[in-house]
Design an enzyme around this catalytic site. Sequence first.
Site, PDB file in Angstrom:
ATOM      1  N   SER A  64      -8.716 -83.678 -39.387  1.00  0.00           N
ATOM      2  CA  SER A  64      -9.109 -84.835 -40.200  1.00  0.00           C
ATOM      3  C   SER A  64     -10.537 -84.747 -40.720  1.00  0.00           C
ATOM      4  O   SER A  64     -10.832 -85.211 -41.824  1.00  0.00           O
ATOM      5  CB  SER A  64      -8.928 -86.122 -39.388  1.00  0.00           C
ATOM      6  OG  SER A  64      -7.583 -86.297 -39.012  1.00  0.00           O
ATOM      7  N   HIS A  89     -14.547 -88.197 -38.657  1.00  0.00           N
ATOM      8  CA  HIS A  89     -14.275 -88.488 -40.059  1.00  0.00           C
ATOM      9  C   HIS A  89     -15.565 -88.718 -40.829  1.00  0.00           C
ATOM     10  O   HIS A  89     -15.718 -88.250 -41.972  1.00  0.00           O
ATOM     11  CB  HIS A  89     -13.377 -89.718 -40.169  1.00  0.00           C
ATOM     12  CG  HIS A  89     -11.984 -89.466 -39.702  1.00  0.00           C
ATOM     13  ND1 HIS A  89     -10.986 -90.415 -39.753  1.00  0.00           N
ATOM     14  CD2 HIS A  89     -11.401 -88.363 -39.163  1.00  0.00           C
ATOM     15  CE1 HIS A  89      -9.864 -89.908 -39.288  1.00  0.00           C
ATOM     16  NE2 HIS A  89     -10.098 -88.662 -38.917  1.00  0.00           N
TER      17      HIS A  89
END
Length: 399
Positions: A269, A319
């Site tokens: 991610s 992230h």
Amino acid sequence: MDSKSQYGAWMLELANYFVKEHGYQVITISKNQAEMWLVNVENTKNPIMMITSEPIESLDEMLLLKHRQSLSMVFNVPAQGINLSVSQENDFTNEKNIAIGPDYVSDEAILRDYPRLKTVLKHSQNPERSLNKALNGLRRNLQKAQKQAQRKLLPVTSTIGTVLLVVFLISRILLTQGIKLDVTAVMLGAYYKRFMVDAHQYWRLITAGFVHIDFFHLMMNLIALRNLGTIMERVMGSKKFLFTLLAGIIFGNMFVFITDEAAVGLGISGGLFALMGAMIVYLYESGAFKNRRMLAQIGNILFINLFISMLPGISFMAHLGGFIAGILLGFVFSSRPDWLELRKYMTFLFVGMIVGLAILMTQRAYTEPDLVFDKTVIKAWKDIGLGRYADWLAHRLSL
């Protein structure tokens, strides 16, 4: 006059011909069901093609131009090509606006590039049946063509996706041996601060991005990777695309390291958020954000990534780190002439962040050991026959 179903079948049959024999892919950016758009990034003469069931004289030239310009920006091809109409009511045609029917083309010069075009369409006694047959044939050929095109045009996206699947399958094998989920993740290279600090396994900053244990997590990331790769690998080129992806993974895990957010971290991610950051910069640089339909399509990609970030157990810091890396690299890899000074500044900032994060990592190197978990990982290595590595790891960890 032919029926609406017959026209629909002809549109699909034409699209099927271009996909199967000339390497085009079907793109949908118009809500008008009487139009189909196709793109072939390797065809320099007619990279963008439109097929319609409407008469050519009824087409909105300005709207068609906007569609071509949008596709041109996304696929990095010239905004040129041919408009093909299967309507039998065409009164106006030229070399770029061509009417096609059974055994008929309005400009036979097109047959030099597409020799079988004149014989593709046939009248049918059952147009509805022909429509369904053409739809099924197009679906099959699209699936086959998309796989071939993805491997050829998106080598990094395809390779990374394959690696993620292979690592996931290996995790399934380890789990069948009775090894726990978090132990399996660490064995396959997941982020684990204790091993990074005391065993100097800093390679986990990268390998953690390729480890997925949960099937849903893997599928969501594969979908996001494909969607982002379809746009950004073409725009950036494979090398810059890969660099941005890896930088996002590393930055994300460095953020996790200095905040002690995760005990065991895994997933790509951070790299996906880096690509998302780079894509936002590209939208602004290219002006694509001004096109509402294009912005809506890309908005769907952003939504998928934001949805992933809200899943339980997903690292926000990973992230965030990846996204910051992507924004910086989006400017570094930009090509606008008036951004020259900005690119220099962003390059300096990117390098400075790497140095700064590395310094912070040395100051945040201590982590509370989980002796029970560490011994469990070492035992798992021994159980699968890698006792020498297990002994080395135990020595490094003073166990």
